[in-house]
Write an enzyme that holds these catalytic residues in place. Structure first.
Site, PDB file in Angstrom:
ATOM      1  N   HIS A 184       8.226  -5.012   2.812  1.00  0.00           N
ATOM      2  CA  HIS A 184       8.196  -5.859   4.152  1.00  0.00           C
ATOM      3  C   HIS A 184       9.448  -6.938   4.070  1.00  0.00           C
ATOM      4  CE1 HIS A 184       4.368  -4.295   6.094  1.00  0.00           C
ATOM      5  NE2 HIS A 184       4.000  -4.309   4.745  1.00  0.00           N
ATOM      6  N   THR A 222       7.770  -8.041  14.962  1.00  0.00           N
ATOM      7  CA  THR A 222       6.842  -7.228  15.666  1.00  0.00           C
ATOM      8  C   THR A 222       6.612  -8.221  16.944  1.00  0.00           C
ATOM      9  OG1 THR A 222       5.240  -8.359  14.170  1.00  0.00           O
ATOM     10  CG2 THR A 222       5.572  -5.869  13.937  1.00  0.00           C
ATOM     11  N   LYS A 264       7.747 -17.553  16.221  1.00  0.00           N
ATOM     12  CA  LYS A 264       7.521 -16.882  14.603  1.00  0.00           C
ATOM     13  C   LYS A 264       7.265 -17.913  13.817  1.00  0.00           C
ATOM     14  CE  LYS A 264      11.447 -14.999  16.032  1.00  0.00           C
ATOM     15  NZ  LYS A 264      11.259 -13.431  15.957  1.00  0.00           N
ATOM     16  N   ARG A 265       7.239 -17.568  12.569  1.00  0.00           N
ATOM     17  CA  ARG A 265       7.339 -18.525  11.502  1.00  0.00           C
ATOM     18  C   ARG A 265       8.710 -19.215  11.484  1.00  0.00           C
ATOM     19  NH1 ARG A 265       3.163 -18.854   7.614  1.00  0.00           N
ATOM     20  NH2 ARG A 265       4.326 -20.114   6.497  1.00  0.00           N
ATOM     21  N   LYS A 286       6.216  -6.977  21.094  1.00  0.00           N
ATOM     22  CA  LYS A 286       5.191  -7.617  22.100  1.00  0.00           C
ATOM     23  C   LYS A 286       6.012  -8.164  23.081  1.00  0.00           C
ATOM     24  CE  LYS A 286       2.573  -8.861  17.914  1.00  0.00           C
ATOM     25  NZ  LYS A 286       2.394  -9.513  16.788  1.00  0.00           N
ATOM     26  N   LYS A 318      15.461 -16.977  10.165  1.00  0.00           N
ATOM     27  CA  LYS A 318      15.191 -16.519  11.232  1.00  0.00           C
ATOM     28  C   LYS A 318      15.861 -17.435  12.512  1.00  0.00           C
ATOM     29  CE  LYS A 318      10.469 -15.173  10.495  1.00  0.00           C
ATOM     30  NZ  LYS A 318      10.275 -13.804  10.830  1.00  0.00           N
TER      31      LYS A 318
HETATM   32  C1  26V Z   1       8.203 -14.502   2.570  1.00  0.00           C
HETATM   33  C2  26V Z   1       8.881 -15.659   1.746  1.00  0.00           C
HETATM   34  C3  26V Z   1       8.154 -16.319   0.991  1.00  0.00           C
HETATM   35  C4  26V Z   1       9.009 -17.137   0.281  1.00  0.00           C
HETATM   36  C5  26V Z   1      10.223 -17.556   1.083  1.00  0.00           C
HETATM   37  C6  26V Z   1      11.070 -16.559   1.592  1.00  0.00           C
HETATM   38  C7  26V Z   1      10.219 -15.711   2.083  1.00  0.00           C
HETATM   39  C8  26V Z   1      10.707 -14.616   3.063  1.00  0.00           C
HETATM   40  C9  26V Z   1      10.092 -13.743   3.560  1.00  0.00           C
HETATM   41  C10 26V Z   1       8.706 -13.594   3.437  1.00  0.00           C
HETATM   42  C11 26V Z   1       8.002 -12.532   4.110  1.00  0.00           C
HETATM   43  C12 26V Z   1       6.983 -11.904   3.337  1.00  0.00           C
HETATM   44  C13 26V Z   1       6.699 -10.413   3.873  1.00  0.00           C
HETATM   45  C14 26V Z   1       6.525 -10.512   5.438  1.00  0.00           C
HETATM   46  O1  26V Z   1       5.826 -11.262   6.127  1.00  0.00           O
HETATM   47  N1  26V Z   1       7.479  -9.681   6.051  1.00  0.00           N
HETATM   48  C15 26V Z   1       7.356  -9.372   7.482  1.00  0.00           C
HETATM   49  O2  26V Z   1       6.772  -8.242   7.730  1.00  0.00           O
HETATM   50  C16 26V Z   1       6.576  -8.003   9.039  1.00  0.00           C
HETATM   51  C17 26V Z   1       5.826  -6.635   9.033  1.00  0.00           C
HETATM   52  O3  26V Z   1       6.153  -5.813   8.407  1.00  0.00           O
HETATM   53  C18 26V Z   1       8.095  -7.666   9.683  1.00  0.00           C
HETATM   54  O4  26V Z   1       8.015  -7.439  11.028  1.00  0.00           O
HETATM   55  C19 26V Z   1       8.886  -9.004   9.455  1.00  0.00           C
HETATM   56  O5  26V Z   1      10.311  -8.733   9.773  1.00  0.00           O
HETATM   57  C20 26V Z   1       8.653  -9.413   7.917  1.00  0.00           C
HETATM   58  O6  26V Z   1       9.485 -10.748   7.702  1.00  0.00           O
END
Ligand code: 26V
Length: 749
Positions: A304, A597, A489-490, A601, A495
């Site tokens: 992801h 996502t 979003k987060r 929406k 982003k």
């Molecule tokens: C987590 C972290 C944690 C440490 C700091 C950097 C960092 C960067 C990204 C993440 C995301 C973790 C996985 C996640 O939530 N991915 C999201 O998954 C969604 C569903 O597939 C997708 O639509 C998003 O683009 C993606 O960011």
């Protein structure tokens, strides 16, 4: 129907509380409704024929279950009527906390998948953790910075959980053993197509002196900046997979398990399931080789993110300390991989090693073992193949496929935007939520003034509804006649909320000088949480809040521009805000957002996308037409070539528009002088300055934003774009996604 519900609710109220429906308090009524829903599920539950697909995820971002369950049962109106006639209303439950067992997109996707599978008559059971405290509640201090408060969601009893004490199992760590107690939630498919189960575990200590045991389920993602935090996170992951696999084995037997189930691993977090299944097989006297072969058939892995910090790795020493038997199995897997690759000239063992430099690389463990690997949007899967997992793609090209994400139209159209859904159903001649593929028929009305006008009216009413909500909830007055530009979003540097706020700052500074007089009034709406330990993201929140305070109080620009950062973004707030959005900001640096996502929406609810060519935005343009959206900025390949000699300082010095916006970080115009030096430094003077190229995209963002705002004045022109987005949103249904998983991965012969 009415009488049936009236009688049933009366009966449950009497049996449970010895009261009439009228006499129930809110919590009691909530529990009665939960009991009613669960009873109906027992009636509608069907046997599974064939294989069962299983989703392992450390996150499920569910939101509220009462409304979506009644919606899927198609009983909302009936139940509301019974409640009204008994002096109650469904809206009483608006303030009950969301189920927030997730951070963002990954957790929400898991929830959408469960809804879609049940609605498509596909057997998909989920396993996860029932965190005592979900994702923190966010508020802002007077100075605009983020405050976090524990999410105490069990203030009101959980009406939907079914505790299964009798199916509890033990999970063993080196230093203690905990009891995993399951709670089951019915996942109700639309019109009761199917009932699947989400099973969430809590941890219980076995003896009094194991005080650490129950910490395991206390929080979602405990702060892992400390050693103790990391250890707890590792314990959580092992707890989830061990409990779940034990349950699965007791249900299906270990013999020929690979013919009965397929397990989808949602990102790296549940990958310990692989060595744990081997561990359990060995305990039932299977050989290591046979066990590994079983795993190869049972597991599939979804990636992801391509952010390097998010590709999980564990210190070998930590893993050895907490789950030594599992570490031993991983070592063995690593040895087999080494042996297998010893004669391979295509790839080097170094790039694939599961254990390297004293670290365990979870993605490598998965890629070696699983049968299928997938990304979550076209561009994302391409990047996995050419960069992130290129060594594995060279080794096993046949394992890779793309599964572009989706969203459930039941929650994200039918439930949250009923008036629009009804209008679309009327136009398309069917229940549009049930037959979303027919939404394409809307295209034939693209030049129909009446339809375009009605769409605009619906959007306007949704905006007014949102404004009344915002007034009640936050005491703010948003003008529904302004253009709503939303970024929800987060909060993360990639982003680029910073890019959005710089755009707003630019408009403000120039509007103050009397420029841009031709633009319609604009309201920027931000919402999102920053990880508690993520300093830069928290500084960005504070900066946006500080900018908002100054702009919203400036009489010179009153009626021209406003900015709001709404606190505590969650599923329920998304359901209110998304139907009201005009412009959807999706402005990640190209190549960084795996899919997104929220973009889907917003599209389905008629917002046009103003975004970069990244993630699923690319597919939104493919489906709805690039001419119906606003694309700007560097493309992924351009980002890569610019990276080599990127010099943001020079851009800053030589481009007045950039300098003007960036200087407000330190000028004291918004907050204290030097107040946002950390952000300023990260853009200009850091070792790797402006990592996400905010400055490189700023001028093109501003001009694209101005184009979009300008177009908004031309009702018909803008509404046609909105219509074209709605009409082409069927591809982004998670029903489509889940069918692809089912066909290509789970039930493939
Ligand atoms: C987590 C972290 C944690 C440490 C700091 C950097 C960092 C960067 C990204 C993440 C995301 C973790 C996985 C996640 O939530 N991915 C999201 O998954 C969604 C569903 O597939 C997708 O639509 C998003 O683009 C993606 O960011």
């Amino acid at each position: 129907m009415y009488k049936q519900f009236q009688d049933k609710l009366t009966e449950i109220a009497r049996d449970k509380y010895g009261k009439s429906i009228k006499a129930l308090d809110k919590e009691e009524l909530y529990c009665v409704l939960g009991a009613l829903v669960n009873e109906k599920c027992d009636f509608h539950r069907k046997q599974t024929c064939g294989k069962t697909a299983i989703y392992f995820s450390i996150e499920y971002l569910i939101g509220k279950l009462l409304y979506s369950n009644l919606y899927n049962m198609k009983n909302t109106d009936c139940v509301e009527k019974v409640l009204r006639d008994n002096g109650h209303s469904l809206s009483e439950f608006e303030d009950i906390d969301d189920y927030a067992f997730g951070n963002g997109g990954l957790g929400r996707l898991a929830a959408c998948f469960l809804d879609s599978a049940a609605s498509c008559e596909i057997t998909l059971d989920g396993y996860g953790i029932r965190y005592k405290k979900g994702l923190f509640r966010q508020s802002f201090a007077d100075d605009g910075s983020q405050l976090e408060e524990a999410d105490d969601w069990q203030k009101i009893s959980d009406a939907f959980a079914i505790k299964r004490e009798e199916e509890a199992v033990n999970v063993e760590f080196s230093d203690f053993t905990v009891r995993a107690v399951p709670f089951d939630y019915n996942i109700i498919g639309y019109s009761f197509k199917r009932i699947n189960t989400l099973r969430l575990y809590e941890a219980r200590k076995l003896t009094c002196d194991e005080s650490d045991a129950e910490k395991i389920y206390e929080y979602l993602y405990p702060d892992d900046s400390t050693y103790e935090g990391k250890k707890l996170r590792l314990r959580q992951q092992y707890f989830l997979v061990s409990a779940s696999l034990q349950n699965i084995i007791s249900r299906y037997g270990i013999e020929n398990l690979e013919d009965k189930i397929k397990i989808q691993l949602n990102d790296t977090h549940p990958i310990l399931a692989i060595p744990e299944l081997i561990n359990l097989c060995i305990k039932s006297n299977m050989s290591f080789d046979a066990a590994l072969e079983k795993c190869c058939k049972i597991f599939a892995y979804t990636n992801h993110t391509v952010m390097p910090e998010a590709l999980e790795e564990w210190d070998s020493s930590l893993m050895k300390e907490v789950i030594p038997q599992i570490y031993g199995i991983i070592e063995k897997i690593n040895d087999m991989l080494l042996y297998e690759l010893s004669n391979n000239k295509e790839v080097s063992f170094c790039d694939c090693a599961v254990i390297k430099d004293g670290r365990v690389k979870m993605a490598n463990l998965a890629c070696y073992v699983v049968s299928h690997i997938n990304g979550v949007a076209g561009i994302h899967t391409d990047i996995l193949k050419k960069d992130t997992l290129s060594q594995w793609y060279r080794l096993y090209p046949e394992k890779f496929s793309n599964k572009t994400n989706g969203i459930t139209q039941r929650r994200w159209l039918g439930l949250c935007n009923r008036v629009l859904a009804d209008f679309l159903s009327e136009l398309c001649g069917c229940d549009i939520v049930e037959e979303l593929e027919n939404i394409k028929r809307l295209e034939s009305f693209r030049d129909d003034s009446e339809v375009l006008k009605r769409l605009r009216e619906i959007k306007y009413q949704n905006k007014k509804d949102f404004c009344s909500y915002a007034e009640k909830a936050y005491g703010i007055n948003i003008n529904p006649d302004s253009v709503f530009v939303v970024q929800i979003k987060r909060i993360h540097e990639y982003k680029r909320q910073l890019l959005a706020i710089f755009g707003a700052v630019h408009l403000y500074l120039h509007m103050k000088k009397g420029e841009y007089a031709h633009l319609p009034e604009v309201t920027f709406i931000f919402a999102g949480k920053a990880a508690a330990g993520y300093k830069m993201a928290k500084s960005i929140i504070k900066y946006i809040n500080n900018v908002a305070t100054v702009i919203n109080n400036d009489t010179d620009t009153a009626g021209k521009i406003k900015i709001y950062f709404l606190p505590n973004y969650n599923v329920s707030l998304a359901e209110k805000l998304i139907p009201a959005a005009d412009i959807s900001l999706q402005i990640s640096q190209a190549g960084t957002e795996a899919s997104g996502t929220g973009n889907m929406k917003l599209m389905m609810n008629g917002a046009v996308t103003l975004g970069t060519y990244d993630g699923a935005n690319i597919e939104i343009c493919r489906e709805a037409g690039e001419e119906n959206n606003y694309i700007f900025g560097l493309r992924e390949n351009e980002v890569n070539s610019l990276k080599v000699n990127y010099n943001p300082k020079k851009l800053y010095e030589n481009t007045p528009v950039i300098k003007e916006a960036v200087d407000t970080l330190v000028s004291g115009k918004f907050g204290e002088r030097y107040g946002f030096m950390d952000v300023y430094e990260s853009l200009i003077n850091a070792e790797n300055p402006d990592r996400y190229m905010v400055l490189a995209d700023l001028t093109s963002f501003i001009s694209c934003l101005i184009d979009a705002l300008n177009d908004f004045k031309n009702d018909k022109y803008f509404n046609k774009k909105s219509l074209m987005n709605i009409a082409n949103s069927a591809y982004f249904s998670s029903d489509r996604t889940i069918r692809e998983y089912a066909e290509d991965i789970w039930f493939k012969e």
